[in-house]
Design a protein around this motif. Structure first.
Motif, mmCIF file in Angstrom:
data_model
loop_
_atom_site.group_PDB
_atom_site.id
_atom_site.type_symbol
_atom_site.label_atom_id
_atom_site.label_comp_id
_atom_site.label_asym_id
_atom_site.label_seq_id
_atom_site.Cartn_x
_atom_site.Cartn_y
_atom_site.Cartn_z
ATOM 1 N N GLY A 182 0.842 -1.250 0.005
ATOM 2 C CA GLY A 182 -0.132 0.060 -0.106
ATOM 3 C C GLY A 182 0.656 1.113 0.208
ATOM 4 O O GLY A 182 2.069 0.717 0.504
ATOM 5 N N ILE A 183 0.383 2.065 -0.383
ATOM 6 C CA ILE A 183 1.103 3.396 -0.778
ATOM 7 C C ILE A 183 0.254 4.654 -0.344
ATOM 8 O O ILE A 183 -0.715 4.824 -0.677
ATOM 9 N N TYR A 184 0.857 5.269 0.837
ATOM 10 C CA TYR A 184 -0.510 6.548 1.977
ATOM 11 C C TYR A 184 0.904 7.558 1.313
ATOM 12 O O TYR A 184 1.733 7.166 1.639
ATOM 13 N N MET A 236 0.035 1.164 9.218
ATOM 14 C CA MET A 236 -0.121 -0.198 8.893
ATOM 15 C C MET A 236 -0.914 -0.630 9.282
ATOM 16 O O MET A 236 -1.210 -1.857 8.809
ATOM 17 N N GLU A 237 -1.780 -0.984 10.584
ATOM 18 C CA GLU A 237 -3.057 -1.556 10.646
ATOM 19 C C GLU A 237 -4.001 -1.731 9.308
ATOM 20 O O GLU A 237 -4.603 -2.819 8.755
ATOM 21 N N ASP A 238 -4.287 -0.906 8.835
ATOM 22 C CA ASP A 238 -5.325 -0.541 7.264
ATOM 23 C C ASP A 238 -4.678 -1.785 6.118
ATOM 24 O O ASP A 238 -4.978 -1.989 5.525
ATOM 25 N N LEU A 239 -2.907 -1.531 6.436
ATOM 26 C CA LEU A 239 -2.859 -1.955 5.011
ATOM 27 C C LEU A 239 -3.358 -3.639 5.232
ATOM 28 O O LEU A 239 -3.609 -4.190 4.201
ATOM 29 N N MET A 240 -2.702 -3.915 7.158
ATOM 30 C CA MET A 240 -2.671 -5.295 6.833
ATOM 31 C C MET A 240 -4.884 -5.677 6.873
ATOM 32 O O MET A 240 -4.495 -7.001 6.540
ATOM 33 N N ARG A 241 -4.956 -4.629 7.318
ATOM 34 C CA ARG A 241 -6.095 -5.319 6.737
ATOM 35 C C ARG A 241 -6.858 -5.177 6.162
ATOM 36 O O ARG A 241 -7.829 -6.413 5.002
ATOM 37 N N GLU A 242 -6.594 -4.972 4.824
ATOM 38 C CA GLU A 242 -6.523 -5.127 3.504
ATOM 39 C C GLU A 242 -5.425 -6.410 3.072
ATOM 40 O O GLU A 242 -6.083 -6.910 2.039
ATOM 41 N N ALA A 243 -5.146 -6.674 3.135
ATOM 42 C CA ALA A 243 -4.320 -7.599 2.930
ATOM 43 C C ALA A 243 -4.822 -9.862 3.487
ATOM 44 O O ALA A 243 -4.711 -9.731 2.822
ATOM 45 N N VAL A 244 -5.344 -8.887 4.600
ATOM 46 C CA VAL A 244 -6.449 -9.889 5.046
ATOM 47 C C VAL A 244 -7.511 -10.655 4.247
ATOM 48 O O VAL A 244 -7.870 -11.189 4.051
ATOM 49 N N THR A 245 -8.476 -9.571 3.474
ATOM 50 C CA THR A 245 -9.444 -9.478 3.198
ATOM 51 C C THR A 245 -8.737 -9.809 1.072
ATOM 52 O O THR A 245 -9.913 -11.077 1.141
ATOM 53 N N ALA A 303 7.374 13.817 6.993
ATOM 54 C CA ALA A 303 5.677 13.894 6.951
ATOM 55 C C ALA A 303 6.297 14.925 5.665
ATOM 56 O O ALA A 303 7.259 14.812 5.223
ATOM 57 N N ASN A 304 4.751 14.642 4.943
ATOM 58 C CA ASN A 304 4.677 15.065 3.427
ATOM 59 C C ASN A 304 5.738 14.463 2.660
ATOM 60 O O ASN A 304 6.563 14.973 1.666
ATOM 61 N N GLN A 305 5.819 13.015 2.349
ATOM 62 C CA GLN A 305 5.965 12.334 1.565
ATOM 63 C C GLN A 305 5.051 11.559 1.621
ATOM 64 O O GLN A 305 4.449 10.942 2.523
ATOM 65 N N PHE A 306 5.615 10.066 0.242
ATOM 66 C CA PHE A 306 4.150 8.806 0.114
ATOM 67 C C PHE A 306 5.915 7.999 1.408
ATOM 68 O O PHE A 306 5.873 7.831 1.431
ATOM 69 N N VAL A 307 4.378 6.470 1.909
ATOM 70 C CA VAL A 307 5.720 5.784 2.604
ATOM 71 C C VAL A 307 4.689 4.379 1.813
ATOM 72 O O VAL A 307 3.981 4.386 1.801
ATOM 73 N N ILE A 308 5.773 3.992 1.896
ATOM 74 C CA ILE A 308 5.596 2.278 0.998
ATOM 75 C C ILE A 308 5.009 1.466 2.608
ATOM 76 O O ILE A 308 6.385 1.145 3.247
ATOM 77 N N MET A 312 8.603 1.664 5.036
ATOM 78 C CA MET A 312 8.536 2.167 4.246
ATOM 79 C C MET A 312 9.500 3.775 3.452
ATOM 80 O O MET A 312 7.876 4.395 3.751
ATOM 81 N N ASP A 313 9.975 4.655 3.767
ATOM 82 C CA ASP A 313 10.443 5.662 2.708
ATOM 83 C C ASP A 313 9.768 5.742 1.150
ATOM 84 O O ASP A 313 9.938 4.546 0.734
ATOM 85 N N GLN A 314 9.495 6.578 0.260
ATOM 86 C CA GLN A 314 9.041 6.625 -0.428
ATOM 87 C C GLN A 314 9.638 6.415 -2.441
ATOM 88 O O GLN A 314 9.563 5.229 -2.395
ATOM 89 N N SER A 315 11.224 6.248 -1.356
ATOM 90 C CA SER A 315 12.316 5.528 -2.104
ATOM 91 C C SER A 315 12.299 4.232 -1.625
ATOM 92 O O SER A 315 12.633 3.102 -2.955
ATOM 93 N N GLY A 316 11.827 3.002 -0.826
ATOM 94 C CA GLY A 316 12.011 2.537 -0.680
ATOM 95 C C GLY A 316 13.053 1.838 -0.421
ATOM 96 O O GLY A 316 13.508 0.411 -0.016
#
Length: 236
Positions: free
Chosen positions: A138-140, A162-171, A194-199, A219-223
């Motif tokens: 997920g990218i936020y 983190m929890e949001d992505l895990m819940r999506e992963a379960v579905t 702040a003000n960056q995408f996180v992976i 991870m940070d947006q560079s991975g």
């Protein structure tokens, strides 16, 4: 003659003694100038690296404007463009991940409503799933309104993401529409600007009947740098 010599000696002894005074050197204040310069330079670098003019507007001016406001639409379009040009988006598609469009749950109001504001999570997250490994990415985008300390995202926000992505992963992994979080353990490795995408990605899935144990990292947006690691247990 003797009296004259005596008078001269008395005058010599009674004359004030001249003292040789060494002037104390004044302490240099160059360190103060360098400290001020360094602080100003550091803050300026942080602002320019992690905040654009549009982000400043989002933090202070986009709270009460309608969704069709021209400035707000431009801000969201800018974020979408930045996301689309991330290297990780191209890489995921090359290694077997496909973009999936989740039916976000009505009960999941924190990410999709409360934090879904300019300067917060200004655009919806995007999800990618690999059916062979059953791993989800997920990218936020985390804006400046989500900070605890200046420029640093609040730890509670990171836990929520983190929890949001895990819940999506379960579905995705179980093919279900609902799940229940049993527990979540996080290990904060490095401050998140702040003000960056996180992976956020799932690194391991352990299944035991209706229960799943997921290992994930943020991870940070560079991975290139892991910021948070976590383990979550869920039931379906």
């Amino acid at each position: 003659m003797f009296r004259t010599a005596l008078r001269n000696n008395l005058r010599a002894y009674s004359a004030p003694v001249k003292k040789f005074v060494v002037k104390q050197p004044q302490k240099s204040r160059n360190w103060l100038l360098w400290a001020t310069f360094g602080t100003s330079f550091g803050l300026g670098w942080l602002v320019t690296q992690h905040m654009t003019f549009a982000d400043i507007l989002a933090k202070y001016m986009y709270d009460n404007v309608p969704e069709n406001d021209e400035g707000l639409l431009k801000y969201k379009a800018q974020l979408q463009s930045r996301l689309e040009h991330l290297n990780v988006v191209k890489q995921l598609k090359q290694v077997g991940y496909t973009e999936v469009f989740s039916e976000r749950q009505k009960t999941n109001t924190l990410i999709d409503r409360t934090l879904s504001v300019p300067g917060g999570i200004g655009i919806p997250p995007r999800f990618f799933y690999n059916p062979e490994t059953r791993e989800t990415v997920g990218i936020y985008h985390l804006g400046m309104k989500l900070t605890g300390y200046p420029f640093l995202v609040h730890g509670g926000v990171l836990a929520t993401v983190m929890e949001d992505l895990m819940r999506e992963a379960v579905t995705f992994a179980k093919g279900v529409r609902s799940e229940k979080t049993q527990d979540l353990t996080l290990n904060y490795k490095f401050p998140t600007f702040a003000n960056q995408f996180v992976i956020v990605r799932i690194t391991k899935v352990e299944e035991n009947g209706k229960n799943l144990k997921l290992h994930a990292e943020l991870m940070d947006q560079s991975g290139d740098r892991t910021l948070v690691k976590g383990v979550g247990r869920f039931s379906t």
